[in-house]
Design a protein around this motif. Structure first.
Motif, PDB file in Angstrom:
ATOM      1  N   GLY A   1      -2.422   3.334  -8.257  1.00 47.70           N
ATOM      2  CA  GLY A   1      -1.915   4.703  -7.249  1.00 47.70           C
ATOM      3  C   GLY A   1      -2.229   5.983  -8.296  1.00 47.70           C
ATOM      4  O   GLY A   1      -2.559   6.965  -7.606  1.00 47.70           O
TER       5      GLY A   1
ATOM      6  N   ARG B   1       1.047   3.975  -3.002  1.00 47.29           N
ATOM      7  CA  ARG B   1       0.955   5.656  -2.621  1.00 47.29           C
ATOM      8  C   ARG B   1       1.993   6.538  -3.045  1.00 47.29           C
ATOM      9  O   ARG B   1       2.096   7.420  -3.837  1.00 47.29           O
ATOM     10  N   ARG B   2       3.256   5.849  -2.940  1.00 48.96           N
ATOM     11  CA  ARG B   2       4.494   6.745  -3.197  1.00 48.96           C
ATOM     12  C   ARG B   2       4.836   6.523  -4.708  1.00 48.96           C
ATOM     13  O   ARG B   2       5.034   7.571  -5.301  1.00 48.96           O
TER      14      ARG B   2
ATOM     15  N   ASP C   1       0.980  -1.281  -0.106  1.00 56.87           N
ATOM     16  CA  ASP C   1      -0.014   0.051   0.090  1.00 56.87           C
ATOM     17  C   ASP C   1       0.892   1.314   0.006  1.00 56.87           C
ATOM     18  O   ASP C   1       0.552   2.255  -0.838  1.00 56.87           O
TER      19      ASP C   1
ATOM     20  N   GLN D   1      -5.774   6.966  -7.810  1.00 63.19           N
ATOM     21  CA  GLN D   1      -5.965   7.669  -6.500  1.00 63.19           C
ATOM     22  C   GLN D   1      -5.534   9.140  -6.390  1.00 63.19           C
ATOM     23  O   GLN D   1      -5.974   9.928  -5.580  1.00 63.19           O
ATOM     24  N   HIS D   2      -5.014   9.452  -7.500  1.00 66.61           N
ATOM     25  CA  HIS D   2      -4.516  11.040  -7.832  1.00 66.61           C
ATOM     26  C   HIS D   2      -5.695  11.573  -9.037  1.00 66.61           C
ATOM     27  O   HIS D   2      -5.312  12.459  -9.721  1.00 66.61           O
TER      28      HIS D   2
ATOM     29  N   GLU E   1       2.228   9.045  -6.132  1.00 70.64           N
ATOM     30  CA  GLU E   1       2.432  10.387  -6.175  1.00 70.64           C
ATOM     31  C   GLU E   1       3.770  10.958  -6.949  1.00 70.64           C
ATOM     32  O   GLU E   1       3.809  12.009  -7.637  1.00 70.64           O
TER      33      GLU E   1
END
Ligand SMILES: C[S@@+](CC[C@H](N)C(=O)[O-])C[C@H]1O[C@@H](n2cnc3c(N)ncnc32)[C@H](O)[C@@H]1O
Length: 249
Positions: free
Chosen positions: A57, A24-25, A20, A60-61, A28
């Motif tokens: 990921g 996320r990283r 997870d 999520q953005h 980003e």
């Protein structure tokens, strides 16, 4: 090769210390890169999404993401992982060498991350995949590829790459790869030694595949041959070197 990732799909997250956190990283880092290179982008296609690390990921953005992969089991797991996270991604099974045939064009960004391209074992296949990726893009759209830098990797046989130890749901996994080079290609065996911590029973999973240890210089040249412009290597933006190129027309 799809068998390798079909068998790996249930264990794939264990490659990461904390999957997870990686989602996320990487989401980003890729978002920052896309905003710098192609700031108006909205639609992203991931042609080797695996279990969804980058596709989820980026979704999520707030990108509109389509993810595909040649491994049906990886895609099945990606769908499930996106669902449990409440993330909307459209997934499909597709060989990246047929990406345009399958997805059509109109994407702002096409990505292939975590050393997926070197699964294609010849320059002709790589060029075919890169041309398909180019064709998926709108004019002005960009391509993001992340790969290992094989120029800094040891060559030979019996090369061991450790991924460390993970514990999860009463089990401990010792994870490592063994590489055996054969010219510019190498055979890879991916071992997951699974120990049940209550019974001490041990089971070993081993998945085998072959890679083309293509240099980044050669990949950049193939991107140019495929028709990408402003092709270059970026370091320190992602955990692997990133190759970018733009479709200008
Ligand atoms: C190292 S994994 C990376 C997956 C994903 N990008 C991630 O980081 O979680 C490489 C992926 O490339 C996919 N792949 C290999 N050859 C492919 C092909 N010809 N077309 C589409 N996907 C392919 C594999 O099935 C696998 O899921």
């Amino acid at each position: 090769m799809p068998d390798f990732y079909d068998d790996l799909a249930p264990l794939y997250h264990l490659i990461h210390q904390d999957w997870d956190a990686s989602i996320r990283r990487q989401g980003e880092q890729l978002t920052a890169l896309i905003k710098t290179e192609w700031p108006k982008s909205k639609r992203v296609l991931d042609v080797s999404c695996g279990i969804g690390t980058q596709a989820i990921g980026l979704a999520q953005h707030s990108y509109s993401v389509v993810g595909s992969d040649i491994s049906a089991n990886a895609v099945g797991r990606a769908e499930q992982e996106a669902r449990v996270r409440g993330t909307k991604v459209l997934f499909a099974v597709c060989d990246m060498r047929q990406a345009h045939h399958h997805h059509g064009s109109g994407f702002d960004v096409v990505i292939s991350c975590d050393n997926s391209l070197p699964h294609l074992l010849t320059d002709d296949d790589l060029l075919l995949a890169l041309k398909e990726m180019l064709a998926c893009l709108s004019a002005g759209g960009g391509c993001v590829i992340s790969v290992r830098d094989y120029e800094t990797e040891e060559r030979g046989t019996n090369i061991v790459k450790s991924y460390g130890v993970r514990t999860e749901r009463g089990k401990r996994y010792l994870i490592f790869q063994v590489w055996d080079f054969d010219g510019e290609q190498y055979d890879l065996a991916f071992f997951f030694v699974e120990e049940d911590l209550s019974s001490s029973k041990v089971k070993t999973h081993v998945m085998r595949s072959r890679y083309y240890a293509i240099s980044i210089t050669c990949l950049l040249e193939l991107m140019r041959q495929a028709g990408f412009k402003n092709v270059r290597r970026l370091d320190h933006t992602f955990y692997q070197p990133v190759l970018v190129g733009t479709r200008t027309e």
